[in-house]
Design a protein around this motif. Structure first.
Motif, PDB file in Angstrom:
ATOM      1  N   HIS A 269       0.841  -1.198   0.000  1.00 46.66           N
ATOM      2  CA  HIS A 269       0.000   0.000   0.000  1.00 46.66           C
ATOM      3  C   HIS A 269       0.872   1.242   0.000  1.00 46.66           C
ATOM      4  O   HIS A 269       1.882   1.316   0.700  1.00 46.66           O
ATOM      5  CB  HIS A 269      -0.912   0.018   1.233  1.00 46.66           C
ATOM      6  N   HIS A 270       0.452   2.238  -0.810  1.00 48.40           N
ATOM      7  CA  HIS A 270       1.161   3.517  -0.842  1.00 48.40           C
ATOM      8  C   HIS A 270       0.157   4.631  -1.126  1.00 48.40           C
ATOM      9  O   HIS A 270      -0.412   4.711  -2.223  1.00 48.40           O
ATOM     10  CB  HIS A 270       2.252   3.509  -1.912  1.00 48.40           C
ATOM     11  N   SER A 273      -2.987   4.230  -3.345  1.00 50.96           N
ATOM     12  CA  SER A 273      -2.780   3.171  -4.337  1.00 50.96           C
ATOM     13  C   SER A 273      -2.347   1.865  -3.685  1.00 50.96           C
ATOM     14  O   SER A 273      -1.782   1.851  -2.587  1.00 50.96           O
ATOM     15  CB  SER A 273      -1.707   3.593  -5.353  1.00 50.96           C
ATOM     16  N   LEU A 275       0.134  -1.399  -4.758  1.00 55.74           N
ATOM     17  CA  LEU A 275       1.171  -1.848  -5.679  1.00 55.74           C
ATOM     18  C   LEU A 275       1.158  -3.365  -5.697  1.00 55.74           C
ATOM     19  O   LEU A 275       1.061  -4.000  -4.640  1.00 55.74           O
ATOM     20  CB  LEU A 275       2.535  -1.324  -5.247  1.00 55.74           C
ATOM     21  N   ILE A 287       5.561  -5.284 -11.984  1.00 48.92           N
ATOM     22  CA  ILE A 287       4.931  -4.469 -10.947  1.00 48.92           C
ATOM     23  C   ILE A 287       3.835  -3.601 -11.552  1.00 48.92           C
ATOM     24  O   ILE A 287       4.031  -2.960 -12.593  1.00 48.92           O
ATOM     25  CB  ILE A 287       5.976  -3.586 -10.234  1.00 48.92           C
ATOM     26  N   LYS A 289       0.273  -0.884 -10.528  1.00 45.05           N
ATOM     27  CA  LYS A 289      -0.268   0.075  -9.569  1.00 45.05           C
ATOM     28  C   LYS A 289      -1.742   0.285  -9.871  1.00 45.05           C
ATOM     29  O   LYS A 289      -2.138   0.349 -11.036  1.00 45.05           O
ATOM     30  CB  LYS A 289       0.496   1.401  -9.678  1.00 45.05           C
ATOM     31  N   THR A 290      -2.566   0.383  -8.817  1.00 40.04           N
ATOM     32  CA  THR A 290      -3.981   0.644  -9.021  1.00 40.04           C
ATOM     33  C   THR A 290      -4.538   1.417  -7.835  1.00 40.04           C
ATOM     34  O   THR A 290      -3.967   1.386  -6.737  1.00 40.04           O
ATOM     35  CB  THR A 290      -4.772  -0.669  -9.214  1.00 40.04           C
ATOM     36  N   SER A 291      -5.639   2.110  -8.048  1.00 41.93           N
ATOM     37  CA  SER A 291      -6.282   2.865  -6.978  1.00 41.93           C
ATOM     38  C   SER A 291      -6.850   1.914  -5.932  1.00 41.93           C
ATOM     39  O   SER A 291      -7.311   0.811  -6.261  1.00 41.93           O
ATOM     40  CB  SER A 291      -7.408   3.727  -7.564  1.00 41.93           C
ATOM     41  N   TRP A 300      -5.358  -2.096 -13.416  1.00 42.51           N
ATOM     42  CA  TRP A 300      -3.943  -2.102 -13.066  1.00 42.51           C
ATOM     43  C   TRP A 300      -3.122  -1.380 -14.137  1.00 42.51           C
ATOM     44  O   TRP A 300      -3.277  -1.626 -15.335  1.00 42.51           O
ATOM     45  CB  TRP A 300      -3.420  -3.526 -12.943  1.00 42.51           C
ATOM     46  N   VAL A 303       3.929  -0.513 -13.866  1.00 46.61           N
ATOM     47  CA  VAL A 303       4.994   0.324 -13.304  1.00 46.61           C
ATOM     48  C   VAL A 303       6.353  -0.146 -13.803  1.00 46.61           C
ATOM     49  O   VAL A 303       7.182   0.649 -14.245  1.00 46.61           O
ATOM     50  CB  VAL A 303       4.960   0.295 -11.758  1.00 46.61           C
ATOM     51  N   VAL A 317       8.113  -0.535   0.434  1.00 43.81           N
ATOM     52  CA  VAL A 317       7.496   0.762   0.173  1.00 43.81           C
ATOM     53  C   VAL A 317       7.661   1.706   1.358  1.00 43.81           C
ATOM     54  O   VAL A 317       7.317   1.359   2.491  1.00 43.81           O
ATOM     55  CB  VAL A 317       5.995   0.586  -0.145  1.00 43.81           C
ATOM     56  N   TRP A 322      10.454   3.940  -3.147  1.00 50.82           N
ATOM     57  CA  TRP A 322      10.249   2.497  -3.168  1.00 50.82           C
ATOM     58  C   TRP A 322      11.599   1.819  -3.404  1.00 50.82           C
ATOM     59  O   TRP A 322      12.519   2.404  -3.978  1.00 50.82           O
ATOM     60  CB  TRP A 322       9.301   2.073  -4.296  1.00 50.82           C
TER      61      TRP A 322
END
Length: 376
Positions: A269-270, A273, A275, A287, A289-291, A300, A303, A317, A322
């Protein structure tokens, strides 16, 4: 002297995906056959090793001299405390310590593994963690050697043990609030298959999720941001992750992506988002990334794509950067991805040609630096 042979007791496999264990009865230490077999093994071992017993003692003393018996870990900041463990000369187990605000403050030993071990013939402490407000300590302890732990609790302000003991659990648990937490219970065959929630002010353990496929085992972890708790169900070549936001009033978990045969993924989690480190159509992983509000596969965004020459081992993270743990040409390497200041991604350069390299998550999500272990 003959080598001891354990008696075979034929068993039926639990499912077509299982292999029958014809020696499973050896897990039962109360079985007379198990006791007799272990004694025979010990007798055989002593007889075979007797000719080199003097060399054993010599090697032990030499290795002992090369080990720092009063070693300690590097303190890590967590809120207003610095946490670390240290060893005392002549003692076998660690002391769990902390200092408030500064490293010059008075040391507080909040858990002494040696004090408990002195009262028992066997003592394994699987996990120790304090509540978010740093007042209640929880620890998972096994006094039998069967890896069935008991969760116990201590008030660190009064140094009193709370009258709560949850038996038959795995060694992992995660705090939700200062008074509540999630933990995993073992079934009759010692498989971690049930997720429970418990409020220390109440007497009931609430079942949240039960894994029906006995080829999958459950595990708990928290995000580096401390905003989410992840429940993982892991099988031979596939896994599934469920997530729970700590600030949610309830204690439900949501499935991030249902399990698919051959699909393995890791979740971080970041900010707003998630990951995802996934091997979907990528044997060396990639890798995405998504909301946090749109977790379906079609949302997705890539990255770092698949590279046939670079294996992605994991992702760590922090708030402002990262770290991607990679393996290239059989050597580990760390790729740093700064998220502020317009700095481009770069790799840590190591001075030697052959080495081992790992990184640590750390306790402070907003840290501006990180720790790594380098060995040649």
């Amino acid at each position: 002297m003959k080598i001891p042979q354990a008696v075979k007791r034929p068993q039926k496999p639990l499912s077509p995906r299982h292999v029958a264990d014809d020696w499973k009865y050896l897990e039962d230490l109360d079985d007379p056959t198990t006791d007799a077999y272990l004694k025979a093994e010990n007798k055989y071992y002593k007889a075979m090793m007797k000719p080199i017993s003097a060399l054993q003692k010599e090697l032990f003393e030499e290795m002992k001299e090369r080990t720092a018996e009063d070693d300690s870990s590097i303190p890590e900041r967590d809120g207003e405390y610095w946490y670390y463990i240290r060893y005392q000369k002549g003692q076998q187990y660690p002391l769990f310590c902390r200092k408030r605000e500064t490293l010059e403050a008075t040391e507080e030993v909040y858990f002494d593994h040696n004090a408990i071990a002195a009262k028992h013939s066997y003592c394994d402490v699987g996990y120790v963690d304090v509540s978010p407000n740093h007042r209640i300590m929880a620890y998972a302890i096994d006094l039998e050697g069967n890896e069935r732990y008991t969760l116990r609790f201590r008030d660190l302000e009064t140094n009193e043990e709370l009258p709560i003991a949850i038996e038959g659990v795995s060694s992992c648990f995660e705090w939700k609030t200062n008074q509540s937490f999630f933990f995993i219970k073992l079934d009759e065959n010692d498989r971690p298959l049930q997720l429970y929630f418990r409020d220390l002010t109440l007497s009931e353990n609430v079942l949240i999720y039960e894994e029906k496929d006995t080829s999958f085992f459950l595990g708990l972890d928290s995000s580096e941001s401390d905003e989410y708790i992840f429940l993982g169900a892991s099988g031979y070549d596939a896994n599934e992750i469920w997530y729970h936001r700590i600030t949610d009033l309830g204690h439900d978990f949501h499935c991030f992506m249902p399990r698919l045969e051959g699909h393995e993924y890791e979740l971080c989690h970041h900010n707003e988002s998630f990951l995802i480190v996934s091997n979907d159509k990528a044997v060396n992983f990639q890798i995405f990334k998504t909301s946090i509000y749109e977790v379906e596969r079609e949302h997705w965004a890539l990255v770092q794509g698949h590279n046939p020459e670079v294996f992605i081992e994991g992702l760590t993270v922090f708030h402002d950067f990262w770290i991607i743990s990679e393996r290239h040409k059989a050597l580990p390497r760390l790729k740093i991805m700064p998220l502020t200041g317009g700095i481009k991604p770069y790799w840590l350069q190591m001075p030697e040609e052959a080495y081992e390299l790992t990184t640590s998550e750390g306790r402070d999500y907003r840290a501006e630096s990180f720790r790594y272990w380098y060995s040649t």
